[in-house]
Design a protein around this motif. Sequence first.
Motif, PDB file in Angstrom:
ATOM      1  N   PRO A   1      -5.848   1.653 -10.787  1.00  0.00           N
ATOM      2  CA  PRO A   1      -5.623   3.099 -10.783  1.00  0.00           C
ATOM      3  C   PRO A   1      -6.386   3.810 -11.910  1.00  0.00           C
ATOM      4  N   GLY A   2      -6.503   3.160 -13.064  1.00  0.00           N
ATOM      5  CA  GLY A   2      -7.259   3.746 -14.174  1.00  0.00           C
ATOM      6  C   GLY A   2      -8.726   3.943 -13.822  1.00  0.00           C
ATOM      7  N   ASP A   3      -9.308   2.975 -13.122  1.00  0.00           N
ATOM      8  CA  ASP A   3     -10.703   3.095 -12.683  1.00  0.00           C
ATOM      9  C   ASP A   3     -10.879   4.267 -11.727  1.00  0.00           C
ATOM     10  N   MET A   4      -9.897   4.465 -10.863  1.00  0.00           N
ATOM     11  CA  MET A   4      -9.967   5.508  -9.842  1.00  0.00           C
ATOM     12  C   MET A   4      -9.548   6.872 -10.370  1.00  0.00           C
ATOM     13  N   GLY A   5      -8.859   6.884 -11.525  1.00  0.00           N
ATOM     14  CA  GLY A   5      -8.358   8.139 -12.066  1.00  0.00           C
ATOM     15  C   GLY A   5      -7.141   8.643 -11.302  1.00  0.00           C
ATOM     16  N   THR A   6      -6.375   7.710 -10.747  1.00  0.00           N
ATOM     17  CA  THR A   6      -5.189   8.046  -9.959  1.00  0.00           C
ATOM     18  C   THR A   6      -4.001   7.220 -10.437  1.00  0.00           C
ATOM     19  N   GLU A   7      -2.821   7.567  -9.960  1.00  0.00           N
ATOM     20  CA  GLU A   7      -1.626   6.805 -10.317  1.00  0.00           C
ATOM     21  C   GLU A   7      -1.507   5.521  -9.521  1.00  0.00           C
ATOM     22  N   VAL A   8      -2.033   5.530  -8.299  1.00  0.00           N
ATOM     23  CA  VAL A   8      -1.989   4.363  -7.430  1.00  0.00           C
ATOM     24  C   VAL A   8      -3.340   4.202  -6.727  1.00  0.00           C
ATOM     25  N   VAL A   9      -3.553   3.027  -6.168  1.00  0.00           N
ATOM     26  CA  VAL A   9      -4.742   2.753  -5.367  1.00  0.00           C
ATOM     27  C   VAL A   9      -4.274   2.540  -3.932  1.00  0.00           C
ATOM     28  N   THR A  10      -5.002   3.126  -2.982  1.00  0.00           N
ATOM     29  CA  THR A  10      -4.654   2.948  -1.573  1.00  0.00           C
ATOM     30  C   THR A  10      -5.738   2.150  -0.857  1.00  0.00           C
ATOM     31  N   ASN A  11      -5.354   1.567   0.250  1.00  0.00           N
ATOM     32  CA  ASN A  11      -6.291   0.828   1.077  1.00  0.00           C
ATOM     33  C   ASN A  11      -7.443   1.729   1.530  1.00  0.00           C
ATOM     34  N   ASN A  12      -7.123   2.951   1.927  1.00  0.00           N
ATOM     35  CA  ASN A  12      -8.173   3.859   2.396  1.00  0.00           C
ATOM     36  C   ASN A  12      -9.201   4.172   1.313  1.00  0.00           C
ATOM     37  N   VAL A  13      -8.759   4.287   0.085  1.00  0.00           N
ATOM     38  CA  VAL A  13      -9.690   4.581  -1.009  1.00  0.00           C
ATOM     39  C   VAL A  13     -10.574   3.372  -1.302  1.00  0.00           C
TER      40      VAL A  13
ATOM     41  N   ASN B   1       0.847  -1.198   0.000  1.00  0.00           N
ATOM     42  CA  ASN B   1       0.000   0.000   0.000  1.00  0.00           C
ATOM     43  C   ASN B   1       0.878   1.243   0.000  1.00  0.00           C
ATOM     44  N   PRO B   2       0.708   2.169  -0.945  1.00  0.00           N
ATOM     45  CA  PRO B   2      -0.168   2.161  -2.111  1.00  0.00           C
ATOM     46  C   PRO B   2       0.380   1.250  -3.209  1.00  0.00           C
ATOM     47  N   THR B   3      -0.477   0.952  -4.184  1.00  0.00           N
ATOM     48  CA  THR B   3      -0.080   0.025  -5.240  1.00  0.00           C
ATOM     49  C   THR B   3      -0.540   0.494  -6.610  1.00  0.00           C
ATOM     50  N   LYS B   4       0.242   0.149  -7.606  1.00  0.00           N
ATOM     51  CA  LYS B   4      -0.148   0.399  -8.991  1.00  0.00           C
ATOM     52  C   LYS B   4      -0.938  -0.773  -9.556  1.00  0.00           C
ATOM     53  N   LEU B   5      -1.031  -1.870  -8.783  1.00  0.00           N
ATOM     54  CA  LEU B   5      -1.733  -3.066  -9.244  1.00  0.00           C
ATOM     55  C   LEU B   5      -3.244  -2.943  -9.137  1.00  0.00           C
ATOM     56  N   GLY B   6      -3.732  -2.316  -8.084  1.00  0.00           N
ATOM     57  CA  GLY B   6      -5.168  -2.169  -7.895  1.00  0.00           C
ATOM     58  C   GLY B   6      -5.601  -2.621  -6.520  1.00  0.00           C
ATOM     59  N   GLY B   7      -6.900  -2.724  -6.348  1.00  0.00           N
ATOM     60  CA  GLY B   7      -7.440  -3.111  -5.053  1.00  0.00           C
ATOM     61  C   GLY B   7      -8.750  -3.855  -5.202  1.00  0.00           C
ATOM     62  N   THR B   8      -9.228  -4.355  -4.071  1.00  0.00           N
ATOM     63  CA  THR B   8     -10.480  -5.090  -4.040  1.00  0.00           C
ATOM     64  C   THR B   8     -11.435  -4.426  -3.053  1.00  0.00           C
ATOM     65  N   TRP B   9     -12.720  -4.634  -3.251  1.00  0.00           N
ATOM     66  CA  TRP B   9     -13.731  -4.055  -2.368  1.00  0.00           C
ATOM     67  C   TRP B   9     -14.941  -4.983  -2.335  1.00  0.00           C
TER      68      TRP B   9
END
Length: 124
Positions: free
Chosen positions: A45-57, A17-25
């Motif tokens: 990150p593309g789905d979120m419109g960010t460079e990385v995905v964080t756990n908090n997001v 965390n953070p990661t460029k791979l993505g996350g789950t929810w």
Amino acid sequence: MTLPNSIFTDGGVIGPNPTKLGGTWCWCWVTSGVILKHESGVVTPGDMGTEVVTNNVTELYAALRALESVPNNWHGTLISDSMVTLHRLRHSNRWKGVPDWMRRGPCPVPHGCRAFLLRVAMTP
């Protein structure tokens, strides 16, 4: 203990965390022990419109998806293991690091987040 009308949410990242791979929810709406509705997925990150995905997001995303899916007159308890998410939903003033589209308006769910009773699920 069975809670009468509850939504359980969770989110996480793939890798560090953070990661460029993505996350789950995921989220699950339960009433008197019966699952009424549930949803889960993966975000990049593309789905979120960010460079990385964080756990908090991803934690916040799960909660927002859940709250957007229940009827406008829903009353119950949203249970999350994320203090950051619960704080953001209740106070709506600390959204640093959250994509712009997730923080439009005072609270991006029907009737404002303060209408919901928010609790933290403590895990051992």
